[in-house]
Design a protein around this motif. Structure first.
Motif, PDB file in Angstrom:
ATOM      1  N   ALA A   1       0.839  -1.202   0.000  1.00  0.00           N
ATOM      2  CA  ALA A   1       0.000   0.000   0.000  1.00  0.00           C
ATOM      3  C   ALA A   1       0.878   1.257   0.000  1.00  0.00           C
ATOM      4  O   ALA A   1       0.629   2.212  -0.747  1.00  0.00           O
ATOM      5  CB  ALA A   1      -0.920  -0.003   1.223  1.00  0.00           C
ATOM      6  N   TRP A   2       1.911   1.235   0.822  1.00  0.00           N
ATOM      7  CA  TRP A   2       2.813   2.398   0.906  1.00  0.00           C
ATOM      8  C   TRP A   2       3.491   2.641  -0.450  1.00  0.00           C
ATOM      9  O   TRP A   2       3.597   3.786  -0.917  1.00  0.00           O
ATOM     10  CB  TRP A   2       3.865   2.141   2.002  1.00  0.00           C
ATOM     11  N   ALA A   3       3.939   1.567  -1.098  1.00  0.00           N
ATOM     12  CA  ALA A   3       4.643   1.715  -2.383  1.00  0.00           C
ATOM     13  C   ALA A   3       3.705   2.291  -3.452  1.00  0.00           C
ATOM     14  O   ALA A   3       4.095   3.177  -4.222  1.00  0.00           O
ATOM     15  CB  ALA A   3       5.204   0.368  -2.822  1.00  0.00           C
ATOM     16  N   PHE A   4       2.468   1.811  -3.492  1.00  0.00           N
ATOM     17  CA  PHE A   4       1.512   2.348  -4.478  1.00  0.00           C
ATOM     18  C   PHE A   4       1.212   3.821  -4.193  1.00  0.00           C
ATOM     19  O   PHE A   4       1.104   4.640  -5.099  1.00  0.00           O
ATOM     20  CB  PHE A   4       0.215   1.538  -4.480  1.00  0.00           C
ATOM     21  N   GLU A   5       1.073   4.119  -2.896  1.00  0.00           N
ATOM     22  CA  GLU A   5       0.749   5.497  -2.531  1.00  0.00           C
ATOM     23  C   GLU A   5       1.860   6.447  -2.988  1.00  0.00           C
ATOM     24  O   GLU A   5       1.600   7.502  -3.572  1.00  0.00           O
ATOM     25  CB  GLU A   5       0.577   5.559  -1.006  1.00  0.00           C
ATOM     26  N   LYS A   6       3.076   6.039  -2.747  1.00  0.00           N
ATOM     27  CA  LYS A   6       4.182   6.935  -3.099  1.00  0.00           C
ATOM     28  C   LYS A   6       4.405   6.963  -4.612  1.00  0.00           C
ATOM     29  O   LYS A   6       4.850   7.983  -5.151  1.00  0.00           O
ATOM     30  CB  LYS A   6       5.459   6.539  -2.338  1.00  0.00           C
ATOM     31  N   MET A   7       4.092   5.881  -5.329  1.00  0.00           N
ATOM     32  CA  MET A   7       4.149   5.936  -6.800  1.00  0.00           C
ATOM     33  C   MET A   7       3.164   6.999  -7.307  1.00  0.00           C
ATOM     34  O   MET A   7       3.483   7.807  -8.185  1.00  0.00           O
ATOM     35  CB  MET A   7       3.789   4.583  -7.415  1.00  0.00           C
ATOM     36  N   ALA A   8       1.960   6.996  -6.723  1.00  0.00           N
ATOM     37  CA  ALA A   8       0.957   7.980  -7.153  1.00  0.00           C
ATOM     38  C   ALA A   8       1.420   9.397  -6.814  1.00  0.00           C
ATOM     39  O   ALA A   8       1.370  10.305  -7.646  1.00  0.00           O
ATOM     40  CB  ALA A   8      -0.389   7.678  -6.496  1.00  0.00           C
ATOM     41  N   GLU A   9       1.904   9.577  -5.590  1.00  0.00           N
ATOM     42  CA  GLU A   9       2.200  10.938  -5.114  1.00  0.00           C
ATOM     43  C   GLU A   9       3.487  11.508  -5.691  1.00  0.00           C
ATOM     44  O   GLU A   9       3.606  12.727  -5.855  1.00  0.00           O
ATOM     45  CB  GLU A   9       2.292  10.929  -3.583  1.00  0.00           C
TER      46      GLU A   9
ATOM     47  N   TYR B   1       1.644  11.928  -9.882  1.00  0.00           N
ATOM     48  CA  TYR B   1       1.266  13.316  -9.580  1.00  0.00           C
ATOM     49  C   TYR B   1       1.910  14.294 -10.555  1.00  0.00           C
ATOM     50  O   TYR B   1       1.256  15.173 -11.112  1.00  0.00           O
ATOM     51  CB  TYR B   1       1.686  13.675  -8.143  1.00  0.00           C
ATOM     52  N   TRP B   2       3.201  14.119 -10.796  1.00  0.00           N
ATOM     53  CA  TRP B   2       3.925  15.089 -11.634  1.00  0.00           C
ATOM     54  C   TRP B   2       3.492  14.981 -13.090  1.00  0.00           C
ATOM     55  O   TRP B   2       3.465  15.985 -13.806  1.00  0.00           O
ATOM     56  CB  TRP B   2       5.438  14.897 -11.462  1.00  0.00           C
ATOM     57  N   ALA B   3       3.146  13.763 -13.523  1.00  0.00           N
ATOM     58  CA  ALA B   3       2.634  13.613 -14.896  1.00  0.00           C
ATOM     59  C   ALA B   3       1.291  14.333 -15.021  1.00  0.00           C
ATOM     60  O   ALA B   3       1.000  14.968 -16.040  1.00  0.00           O
ATOM     61  CB  ALA B   3       2.499  12.128 -15.242  1.00  0.00           C
ATOM     62  N   LEU B   4       0.483  14.268 -13.961  1.00  0.00           N
ATOM     63  CA  LEU B   4      -0.819  14.959 -13.985  1.00  0.00           C
ATOM     64  C   LEU B   4      -0.632  16.476 -13.924  1.00  0.00           C
ATOM     65  O   LEU B   4      -1.349  17.225 -14.581  1.00  0.00           O
ATOM     66  CB  LEU B   4      -1.701  14.468 -12.825  1.00  0.00           C
ATOM     67  N   VAL B   5       0.328  16.924 -13.124  1.00  0.00           N
ATOM     68  CA  VAL B   5       0.618  18.366 -13.082  1.00  0.00           C
ATOM     69  C   VAL B   5       1.019  18.828 -14.486  1.00  0.00           C
ATOM     70  O   VAL B   5       0.546  19.850 -14.989  1.00  0.00           O
ATOM     71  CB  VAL B   5       1.754  18.682 -12.080  1.00  0.00           C
ATOM     72  N   HIS B   6       1.864  18.049 -15.140  1.00  0.00           N
ATOM     73  CA  HIS B   6       2.304  18.406 -16.496  1.00  0.00           C
ATOM     74  C   HIS B   6       1.098  18.518 -17.427  1.00  0.00           C
ATOM     75  O   HIS B   6       0.975  19.475 -18.188  1.00  0.00           O
ATOM     76  CB  HIS B   6       3.299  17.343 -16.997  1.00  0.00           C
TER      77      HIS B   6
ATOM     78  N   ARG C   1       1.639   4.261 -17.262  1.00  0.00           N
ATOM     79  CA  ARG C   1       2.095   3.006 -16.658  1.00  0.00           C
ATOM     80  C   ARG C   1       1.677   2.946 -15.183  1.00  0.00           C
ATOM     81  O   ARG C   1       1.297   1.895 -14.665  1.00  0.00           O
ATOM     82  CB  ARG C   1       3.611   2.908 -16.825  1.00  0.00           C
ATOM     83  N   ALA C   2       1.737   4.089 -14.498  1.00  0.00           N
ATOM     84  CA  ALA C   2       1.316   4.126 -13.092  1.00  0.00           C
ATOM     85  C   ALA C   2      -0.192   3.845 -12.990  1.00  0.00           C
ATOM     86  O   ALA C   2      -0.629   3.083 -12.112  1.00  0.00           O
ATOM     87  CB  ALA C   2       1.654   5.490 -12.483  1.00  0.00           C
ATOM     88  N   ILE C   3      -0.967   4.443 -13.876  1.00  0.00           N
ATOM     89  CA  ILE C   3      -2.420   4.212 -13.854  1.00  0.00           C
ATOM     90  C   ILE C   3      -2.725   2.738 -14.141  1.00  0.00           C
ATOM     91  O   ILE C   3      -3.554   2.117 -13.466  1.00  0.00           O
ATOM     92  CB  ILE C   3      -3.126   5.141 -14.877  1.00  0.00           C
ATOM     93  N   ASP C   4      -2.032   2.164 -15.119  1.00  0.00           N
ATOM     94  CA  ASP C   4      -2.240   0.736 -15.431  1.00  0.00           C
ATOM     95  C   ASP C   4      -1.903  -0.129 -14.217  1.00  0.00           C
ATOM     96  O   ASP C   4      -2.603  -1.101 -13.920  1.00  0.00           O
ATOM     97  CB  ASP C   4      -1.355   0.301 -16.609  1.00  0.00           C
ATOM     98  N   ALA C   5      -0.816   0.224 -13.529  1.00  0.00           N
ATOM     99  CA  ALA C   5      -0.401  -0.580 -12.358  1.00  0.00           C
ATOM    100  C   ALA C   5      -1.465  -0.509 -11.263  1.00  0.00           C
ATOM    101  O   ALA C   5      -1.800  -1.530 -10.635  1.00  0.00           O
ATOM    102  CB  ALA C   5       0.946  -0.086 -11.835  1.00  0.00           C
ATOM    103  N   ILE C   6      -2.008   0.682 -11.051  1.00  0.00           N
ATOM    104  CA  ILE C   6      -3.051   0.851 -10.019  1.00  0.00           C
ATOM    105  C   ILE C   6      -4.275   0.012 -10.387  1.00  0.00           C
ATOM    106  O   ILE C   6      -4.822  -0.733  -9.560  1.00  0.00           O
ATOM    107  CB  ILE C   6      -3.426   2.350  -9.869  1.00  0.00           C
ATOM    108  N   ALA C   7      -4.696   0.113 -11.647  1.00  0.00           N
ATOM    109  CA  ALA C   7      -5.894  -0.629 -12.080  1.00  0.00           C
ATOM    110  C   ALA C   7      -5.653  -2.128 -12.023  1.00  0.00           C
ATOM    111  O   ALA C   7      -6.541  -2.904 -11.637  1.00  0.00           O
ATOM    112  CB  ALA C   7      -6.294  -0.197 -13.485  1.00  0.00           C
TER     113      ALA C   7
ATOM    114  N   THR D   1      -5.825   7.764  -1.096  1.00  0.00           N
ATOM    115  CA  THR D   1      -4.920   8.245  -2.152  1.00  0.00           C
ATOM    116  C   THR D   1      -5.331   7.718  -3.519  1.00  0.00           C
ATOM    117  O   THR D   1      -5.361   8.451  -4.507  1.00  0.00           O
ATOM    118  CB  THR D   1      -3.474   7.789  -1.843  1.00  0.00           C
ATOM    119  N   MET D   2      -5.637   6.421  -3.590  1.00  0.00           N
ATOM    120  CA  MET D   2      -5.978   5.825  -4.889  1.00  0.00           C
ATOM    121  C   MET D   2      -7.245   6.453  -5.460  1.00  0.00           C
ATOM    122  O   MET D   2      -7.337   6.726  -6.650  1.00  0.00           O
ATOM    123  CB  MET D   2      -6.150   4.306  -4.755  1.00  0.00           C
ATOM    124  N   PHE D   3      -8.213   6.710  -4.584  1.00  0.00           N
ATOM    125  CA  PHE D   3      -9.446   7.359  -5.037  1.00  0.00           C
ATOM    126  C   PHE D   3      -9.134   8.760  -5.580  1.00  0.00           C
ATOM    127  O   PHE D   3      -9.595   9.148  -6.658  1.00  0.00           O
ATOM    128  CB  PHE D   3     -10.446   7.437  -3.888  1.00  0.00           C
ATOM    129  N   ALA D   4      -8.341   9.520  -4.807  1.00  0.00           N
ATOM    130  CA  ALA D   4      -8.038  10.900  -5.215  1.00  0.00           C
ATOM    131  C   ALA D   4      -7.341  10.927  -6.577  1.00  0.00           C
ATOM    132  O   ALA D   4      -7.673  11.736  -7.447  1.00  0.00           O
ATOM    133  CB  ALA D   4      -7.165  11.573  -4.152  1.00  0.00           C
TER     134      ALA D   4
END
Ligand code: GSH
Length: 244
Positions: A90-98, A102-107, A166-172, A192-195
Motif C-alpha cells: 500500500a505504501w509503495a503504491f501510494e508513493k508511486m501515485a504521489e 502526480y507530476w505527470a498529472l501536473v504536467h 504506466r502508473a495508472i495501469d499498475a493501479i488498475a 490516495t488511490m481514489f483521489a
C-alpha cells in the motif's frame, strides 16, 4: 473540532482540485472524527501547500503527516486487518501515485495550453485583470521549473505520458476485481488511490492519462464505489456514478 484547509470543490465536481487535499478529506471521513473545511488558509499554509489541518491548536501540514497525526493522536488504525506485507504494498503504491503519477498529472494540467485554459487558469480569477496575465505567466514558469527540478520535466511530453499511464495501469491492475484497493474493506491507501483515480478520470481534461484511466472499467467502478461511500451527496465524481 479538526479544521481541514482546502481549495474547495472545482473542476466539474471533483471534491478538490488537489489530490492531496482529497486524500486528507477521505482520511478524515474514514476516521469518523468531526471536521470542518476552511477554504481561506492557503496564505497561512505552514509549508506553502495544501492540505494542512488544525487540531486543538496544533497545525499539521502534508497529507501523510495528517494521516500519522490521526493515527497517533486519535488512535485511528486505517490499515486494520492488513499484514505487514500488505502495508508495504500500500505504501509503495501510494508513493508511486504521489511522487510519480502526480507530476505527470501536473504536467498535463499546467503545461498543456488547452487543459490549462479549461482548469488551472480559473485559480487566478482573484488577480486584478491588468496583472492577471503577468501572474499567470510567472506561476506557470514556476511550475515548469518545479517539473524540471523534480526531473520529470526533462522528458518529452510522450515520455511523461507513458510514465503516468504506466502508473495508472499498475493501479488498475492491482485493484483488479477487489472492491477496495487492498481487499473487501477500505484501507488508508484508498484515500490516495481514489483521489488520483478521480483526478485522472476528470472529464474536464483531455489527455492520454485520462484515456489510460478510462481504459480500465474497474477503476471507474471503484471511483463510483468510493463516491457512494464517502461522498454520497454528490451522486457522481469524475463522471463515475456513485454505486455500491
Ligand atoms: N506532499 C504534500 C503535497 C501537497 C501539494 O503538493 N499541494 C499542492 C496542491 S496539489 C499545493 O498546495 N501547491 C501550491 C504551491 O505549490 O504553491 C502532501 O502530501 O500534502
Amino acid at each position: 473540532m479538526i479544521t481541514l484547509y482546502a481549495f474547495g470543490p472545482l473542476f466539474q465536481g471533483l471534491p478538490d482540485p488537489s489530490r492531496f487535499v482529497t486524500k486528507a478529506e477521505v482520511l478524515l471521513k474514514m476516521s469518523g472524527l468531526p471536521y470542518r473545511v476552511d477554504l481561506k488558509g492557503f496564505n497561512k499554509a505552514p509549508k506553502g501547500k495544501l492540505p494542512y489541518i488544525e487540531d486543538d491548536g496544533e497545525r499539521v501540514a502534508d497529507s501523510t503527516f495528517i494521516r500519522w497525526h490521526l493515527e497517533r493522536k486519535h488512535r485511528v488504525d486505517f490499515d486494520r486487518g492488513l499484514s505487514a506485507e500488505q502495508r508495504a504494498i500500500a505504501w509503495a503504491f501510494e508513493k508511486m501515485a504521489e511522487d510519480n503519477l502526480y507530476w505527470a498529472l501536473v504536467h498535463s494540467r499546467w503545461i498543456d495550453d488547452a487543459n490549462f485554459n479549461k482548469g488551472p487558469r480559473s485559480f487566478f480569477g482573484f488577480v486584478p485583470a491588468p496583472l492577471r496575465s503577468l501572474v499567470v505567466g510567472m506561476v506557470r514558469r514556476q511550475v515548469r521549473k518545479n517539473l524540471h527540478a523534480q526531473g520529470i520535466g526533462r522528458h518529452s511530453k510522450g515520455e511523461i505520458e507513458a510514465l503516468g499511464s504506466r502508473a495508472i495501469d499498475a493501479i488498475a491492475t492491482y485493484l483488479g476485481h477487489k472492491p477496495y484497493f487492498m481487499g473487501s474493506e477500505p484501507a488508508g491507501v484508498d484515500a490516495t488511490m481514489f483521489a488520483f483515480a478521480a483526478g485522472s478520470l476528470c472529464p474536464m481534461f483531455d489527455s492520454p492519462l485520462r484515456a489510460a484511466a478510462e481504459r480500465h472499467d474497474n477503476l471507474r467502478r471503484y471511483v463510483g464505489r468510493m463516491t457512494a461511500r464517502y461522498y454520497p451527496e454528490r451522486g457522481e465524481i469524475a463522471g463515475c456514478r456513485a454505486a455500491a
